[in-house]
Each structure stands twice: as C-alpha cells, then as structure tokens.
Design a protein around this motif. Structure first.
Motif, PDB file in Angstrom:
ATOM      1  N   GLU A  27       1.295  -1.892   5.621  1.00  0.00           N
ATOM      2  CA  GLU A  27       1.364  -2.421   4.250  1.00  0.00           C
ATOM      3  C   GLU A  27       2.027  -1.414   3.325  1.00  0.00           C
ATOM      4  O   GLU A  27       2.933  -1.747   2.563  1.00  0.00           O
ATOM      5  CB  GLU A  27      -0.041  -2.716   3.715  1.00  0.00           C
ATOM      6  CG  GLU A  27      -0.613  -4.027   4.112  1.00  0.00           C
ATOM      7  CD  GLU A  27      -1.971  -4.258   3.472  1.00  0.00           C
ATOM      8  OE1 GLU A  27      -2.176  -3.835   2.307  1.00  0.00           O
ATOM      9  OE2 GLU A  27      -2.833  -4.847   4.134  1.00  0.00           O
ATOM     10  N   LYS A  28       1.547  -0.168   3.388  1.00  0.00           N
ATOM     11  CA  LYS A  28       2.093   0.875   2.515  1.00  0.00           C
ATOM     12  C   LYS A  28       3.568   1.118   2.799  1.00  0.00           C
ATOM     13  O   LYS A  28       4.355   1.334   1.886  1.00  0.00           O
ATOM     14  CB  LYS A  28       1.298   2.167   2.670  1.00  0.00           C
ATOM     15  CG  LYS A  28      -0.040   2.123   1.984  1.00  0.00           C
ATOM     16  CD  LYS A  28      -0.728   3.460   2.059  1.00  0.00           C
ATOM     17  CE  LYS A  28      -2.054   3.415   1.323  1.00  0.00           C
ATOM     18  NZ  LYS A  28      -2.724   4.724   1.333  1.00  0.00           N
ATOM     19  N   VAL A  31       5.570  -1.778   1.232  1.00  0.00           N
ATOM     20  CA  VAL A  31       5.603  -1.673  -0.234  1.00  0.00           C
ATOM     21  C   VAL A  31       6.484  -0.504  -0.649  1.00  0.00           C
ATOM     22  O   VAL A  31       7.265  -0.609  -1.605  1.00  0.00           O
ATOM     23  CB  VAL A  31       4.177  -1.544  -0.811  1.00  0.00           C
ATOM     24  CG1 VAL A  31       4.216  -1.221  -2.289  1.00  0.00           C
ATOM     25  CG2 VAL A  31       3.390  -2.817  -0.571  1.00  0.00           C
ATOM     26  N   ARG A  32       6.404   0.620   0.065  1.00  0.00           N
ATOM     27  CA  ARG A  32       7.238   1.784  -0.263  1.00  0.00           C
ATOM     28  C   ARG A  32       8.719   1.438  -0.122  1.00  0.00           C
ATOM     29  O   ARG A  32       9.539   1.821  -0.962  1.00  0.00           O
ATOM     30  CB  ARG A  32       6.895   2.976   0.617  1.00  0.00           C
ATOM     31  CG  ARG A  32       7.719   4.215   0.274  1.00  0.00           C
ATOM     32  CD  ARG A  32       7.240   5.455   0.983  1.00  0.00           C
ATOM     33  NE  ARG A  32       5.848   5.758   0.756  1.00  0.00           N
ATOM     34  CZ  ARG A  32       5.353   6.342  -0.336  1.00  0.00           C
ATOM     35  NH1 ARG A  32       6.158   6.677  -1.308  1.00  0.00           N
ATOM     36  NH2 ARG A  32       4.065   6.590  -0.438  1.00  0.00           N
ATOM     37  N   ILE A  35       9.636  -0.818  -3.158  1.00  0.00           N
ATOM     38  CA  ILE A  35       9.636  -0.130  -4.460  1.00  0.00           C
ATOM     39  C   ILE A  35      10.744   0.925  -4.515  1.00  0.00           C
ATOM     40  O   ILE A  35      11.293   1.198  -5.585  1.00  0.00           O
ATOM     41  CB  ILE A  35       8.237   0.465  -4.788  1.00  0.00           C
ATOM     42  CG1 ILE A  35       8.074   0.690  -6.297  1.00  0.00           C
ATOM     43  CG2 ILE A  35       7.993   1.750  -4.062  1.00  0.00           C
ATOM     44  CD1 ILE A  35       7.903  -0.540  -7.084  1.00  0.00           C
ATOM     45  N   ILE A  61       2.431   4.697  -4.381  1.00  0.00           N
ATOM     46  CA  ILE A  61       1.865   3.559  -3.664  1.00  0.00           C
ATOM     47  C   ILE A  61       0.359   3.740  -3.643  1.00  0.00           C
ATOM     48  O   ILE A  61      -0.132   4.811  -3.300  1.00  0.00           O
ATOM     49  CB  ILE A  61       2.391   3.500  -2.209  1.00  0.00           C
ATOM     50  CG1 ILE A  61       3.912   3.610  -2.152  1.00  0.00           C
ATOM     51  CG2 ILE A  61       1.880   2.264  -1.500  1.00  0.00           C
ATOM     52  CD1 ILE A  61       4.650   2.530  -2.855  1.00  0.00           C
ATOM     53  N   THR A  68      -2.273  -3.639  -1.924  1.00  0.00           N
ATOM     54  CA  THR A  68      -1.441  -2.448  -1.999  1.00  0.00           C
ATOM     55  C   THR A  68      -0.411  -2.652  -3.096  1.00  0.00           C
ATOM     56  O   THR A  68       0.294  -3.658  -3.108  1.00  0.00           O
ATOM     57  CB  THR A  68      -0.745  -2.203  -0.651  1.00  0.00           C
ATOM     58  OG1 THR A  68      -1.738  -2.130   0.368  1.00  0.00           O
ATOM     59  CG2 THR A  68       0.024  -0.911  -0.663  1.00  0.00           C
ATOM     60  N   THR A  69      -0.326  -1.707  -4.010  1.00  0.00           N
ATOM     61  CA  THR A  69       0.603  -1.825  -5.136  1.00  0.00           C
ATOM     62  C   THR A  69       1.545  -0.636  -5.170  1.00  0.00           C
ATOM     63  O   THR A  69       1.188   0.467  -4.771  1.00  0.00           O
ATOM     64  CB  THR A  69      -0.143  -1.897  -6.482  1.00  0.00           C
ATOM     65  OG1 THR A  69      -0.960  -0.735  -6.626  1.00  0.00           O
ATOM     66  CG2 THR A  69      -1.004  -3.128  -6.568  1.00  0.00           C
ATOM     67  N   GLY A  70       2.744  -0.879  -5.648  1.00  0.00           N
ATOM     68  CA  GLY A  70       3.726   0.177  -5.819  1.00  0.00           C
ATOM     69  C   GLY A  70       4.116   0.280  -7.274  1.00  0.00           C
ATOM     70  O   GLY A  70       4.112  -0.714  -8.000  1.00  0.00           O
ATOM     71  N   LEU A 111      10.652  -6.389   1.535  1.00  0.00           N
ATOM     72  CA  LEU A 111       9.194  -6.422   1.724  1.00  0.00           C
ATOM     73  C   LEU A 111       8.813  -7.490   2.742  1.00  0.00           C
ATOM     74  O   LEU A 111       8.049  -7.227   3.672  1.00  0.00           O
ATOM     75  CB  LEU A 111       8.493  -6.688   0.391  1.00  0.00           C
ATOM     76  CG  LEU A 111       6.973  -6.819   0.440  1.00  0.00           C
ATOM     77  CD1 LEU A 111       6.335  -5.485   0.772  1.00  0.00           C
ATOM     78  CD2 LEU A 111       6.440  -7.344  -0.867  1.00  0.00           C
TER      79      LEU A 111
END
Length: 120
Positions: A27-28, A31-32, A35, A61, A68-70, A111
């Motif tokens: 997930e990370k 997202v990375r 972003i 992140i 999970t947010t960026g 993504l």
C-alpha cells in the motif's frame, strides 16, 4: 498489455473484493509512487526565486485508521504566499493547485496499476 477484469453481478464483485489482500508495505509503495508523480509535477512548475528552497517538495506517507495517505507540500513556509498571492504579488497564484490537477490522472493510473499488480 493491459489487464482486464470482467464481473457479472454484484455477488461476484463482493467475493472478489473480499478475497483481495494487500500488505501495508505494498500500500505504502503504491501511494508513494502516486504522490511522487504529483510532487515531480509541482517541482517542475514551482517558481524558483533566489534560494530555490520553494521548489524542494516534501513527500510523506502515513498509515492511519482510514487508510494510507500521501502528502506533498512545499519545502518553505512562504509557499502559501506563492499559491494564494499577496496584495503586492499575484504572479504565481494557483501554481500548486494547477500542478496537482495536471498530474492527478497520471498519479491515479500509477496507483491503480501498482495496487492491482500487488494484489494477492
């Protein structure tokens, strides 16, 4: 080669979603990647100035209760003055928002590709 997924009915879709597993690391990573695409576009369109500090974009992140947010933000505190303008300076108003708008489709595609590649 683009992957396709064909679903016939809501029950089949519900089973598919429930059977998907994605690790936190995957997930990370996804997202990375997304972003970073946005951050690069922001860096390219940022007004440089004398110190070039504003064009250094900070990317973070985070994993929280919702997901999970960026986050991408300007490296200098005066970035908001460039984004919104001041009474004396309006030259670069909206550069951040315009950069995000231009790159969001590409970021969402990267993504989605990364997530679907890592689903187990």
């Amino acid at each position: 080669m683009e992957g396709r997924l064909e679903i016939e009915g809501l029950d089949e879709f519900a089973e598919l979603v429930q059977s998907m597993t994605l690790s936190d690391a995957d997930e990370k990573k996804a997202v990375r990647k997304a972003i970073t695409t946005i951050a690069k576009e922001i860096e390219d369109n940022t007004p440089k100035g004398y110190t070039d500090k504003l064009s250094k974009i900070k990317v973070s992140i985070k994993k929280d209760s919702l997901g999970t947010t960026g986050e991408a933000k300007a490296g200098a505190f005066w970035g908001m003055f460039q984004e919104y303008g001041t009474s004396k300076q309006k030259a670069n108003v909206g550069y951040f928002e315009k950069s995000v708008s231009r790159s969001e489709e590409k970021a969402l595609n990267s993504l989605a590709n990364e997530v679907f590649k890592n689903i187990k």
